[in-house]
Design a protein around this motif. Sequence first.
Motif, PDB file in Angstrom:
ATOM      1  N   SER A 288       0.920  -1.207  -0.039  1.00 34.89           N
ATOM      2  CA  SER A 288       0.043  -0.168  -0.001  1.00 34.89           C
ATOM      3  C   SER A 288       0.847   1.182   0.017  1.00 34.89           C
ATOM      4  CB  SER A 288      -0.906  -0.080   1.165  1.00 34.89           C
ATOM      5  OG  SER A 288      -1.719  -1.184   1.151  1.00 34.89           O
ATOM      6  N   LEU A 321      -8.633  -4.128  -3.622  1.00 37.90           N
ATOM      7  CA  LEU A 321      -8.705  -3.903  -2.146  1.00 37.90           C
ATOM      8  C   LEU A 321      -9.608  -4.843  -1.182  1.00 37.90           C
ATOM      9  CD1 LEU A 321      -7.658  -1.398  -3.999  1.00 37.90           C
ATOM     10  CD2 LEU A 321      -8.564   0.222  -2.033  1.00 37.90           C
ATOM     11  N   MET A 331      -4.418  -5.226  -2.298  1.00 36.16           N
ATOM     12  CA  MET A 331      -3.813  -4.293  -1.335  1.00 36.16           C
ATOM     13  C   MET A 331      -4.712  -3.967  -0.197  1.00 36.16           C
ATOM     14  SD  MET A 331      -2.915  -0.160  -3.058  1.00 36.16           S
ATOM     15  CE  MET A 331      -4.179   0.706  -2.248  1.00 36.16           C
ATOM     16  N   PRO A 394      -0.304   4.884  -1.112  1.00 33.95           N
ATOM     17  CA  PRO A 394      -0.367   4.674  -2.412  1.00 33.95           C
ATOM     18  C   PRO A 394      -0.541   5.860  -3.455  1.00 33.95           C
ATOM     19  CG  PRO A 394      -2.411   4.056  -1.299  1.00 33.95           C
ATOM     20  CD  PRO A 394      -1.419   4.807  -0.364  1.00 33.95           C
TER      21      PRO A 394
END
Length: 497
Positions: A288, A321, A331, A394
């Motif tokens: 991240s 995610l 992530m 990120p």
Amino acid sequence: MTSSVNRNAEAIRKYGLFIDGKEVPTDRLMECMNPFTGEPWAMVADAEEADVDRAVAAARSAFDEGPWHSLTATQRGALLRRLGDIIKRDAEELARIESTDNGKLYRETFGQWQYIAEHFYYFAGMADKLQGDVVASDRPNFFIYTRREPLGVVAAITPWNSPGLLLTYKLAPGLAAGCTFVVKPSEHASVSTIELGKRIKEAGFPDGVYNVITGQGRIGAALVKHPGIDKVAFTGATETGKAIAASAAQNLTRVSLELGGKSPNVVFADADLDVAANGAIAGIFGASGQTCMAGSRLLVEESVHDALLEKIVALSRKIRLGDPISSDTEMGPMANVPQFNKVLEYLDVAARDGAVVASGGAADSENGGLFIEPTILTNVTNDMRIAREEVFGPILSVIKFRNEAEAIALANDTRFGLAAAVWTQNIHRGHRVAHQLRAGTVWINAYRVVSFAAPFGGYKESGIGRENGLDGIREYTETKSVYVEMTGEPRDPFKLG
């Protein structure tokens, strides 16, 4: 294997301090928050300065007079190998603990803990290879040799992003050299450091060799200035590193500092753009973006800027995610609330300075919590704050260049110098540019690769000293010169030599 970590916080773990081989209970506790669920999952001790004194005294006793003091280097190596075996056995549990504590992907923390075992094997083999030299004496009546001796008691202060791995960078060479440790992990991710103490005890290390004090920043400050500390090994933000160096200087305590970065990822027109795009994505969105060597500046030759940008935007929009424990997640969230807020503030700063969002650019509304979308910014110039300051999140800043000379100038135009990469199919250019980049690690057609055998550290404000490899273990030793008079004859007491 079923993890003993209860991620639903039905039974919150409680940890005391780890001093002199024992867990020391305390009523002063801090909550550890799971950044994915937003709920507390464990509690760790909130130490006081008296605890620092106790931990340093235990480490000092072990170094000066305990069983550790009398072990041979070969015996230390055997203990390190045994510890590596135990870590490899427990890598799954240690990884789940760490991912629950800081939100990093389980697949990454599991890989790290497996690799941590390899660090201990490597330095186990090096423990009895630390050799001095015989010096060619300019005096015929003297035999001169040198010894490499352990530095002493080390204060290891570690961050929250990769607490196990970044502690190992210090612990494995330091133990191999014969030092003892007092560890202060980040208050945002302490549990794996405490759990490691149990494995060190199981491996047979003498009490006092490894001690852990958890707590707020004031405890780290008390440890740095403690007169019983011989060296401070720190990984973290540059400004904190400067404060540590200033405090340690009051006692002339040695320091090694692995600090921040604003690393350039330089892509030339002749690069394989598909490979370079994958490297850019891995360089900034791995962990991240919460890594000191994140490739946060993507420098692209202008003739291929648009083509490469299209590729990395498309890849970024596919990043999944979610729950860091899930094997499908690519992530995870920000590790804690202060870091989440800091990254959002930098997005506002970048917009005010004129950067344009090509992808992402906000908190992730679908996953909620501490998630931030993988973000790519264009129209960035190297003088913007987003291109000068470490964000630790990120956010990728894309910057154009016209030719090789400008690429090198832009890459080096930063106060940092931790890492860099060059993407080109021209072998001459790859080496030529790598040699001119002012960074401690440079990759050619790769990114974010490390080895226990290769030194790691930074130029400029990215740090002092090196971790890993032969350079890393030397950071934990002193060199002593020994002069032996060969004739036994009386000497003129007023003549040197």
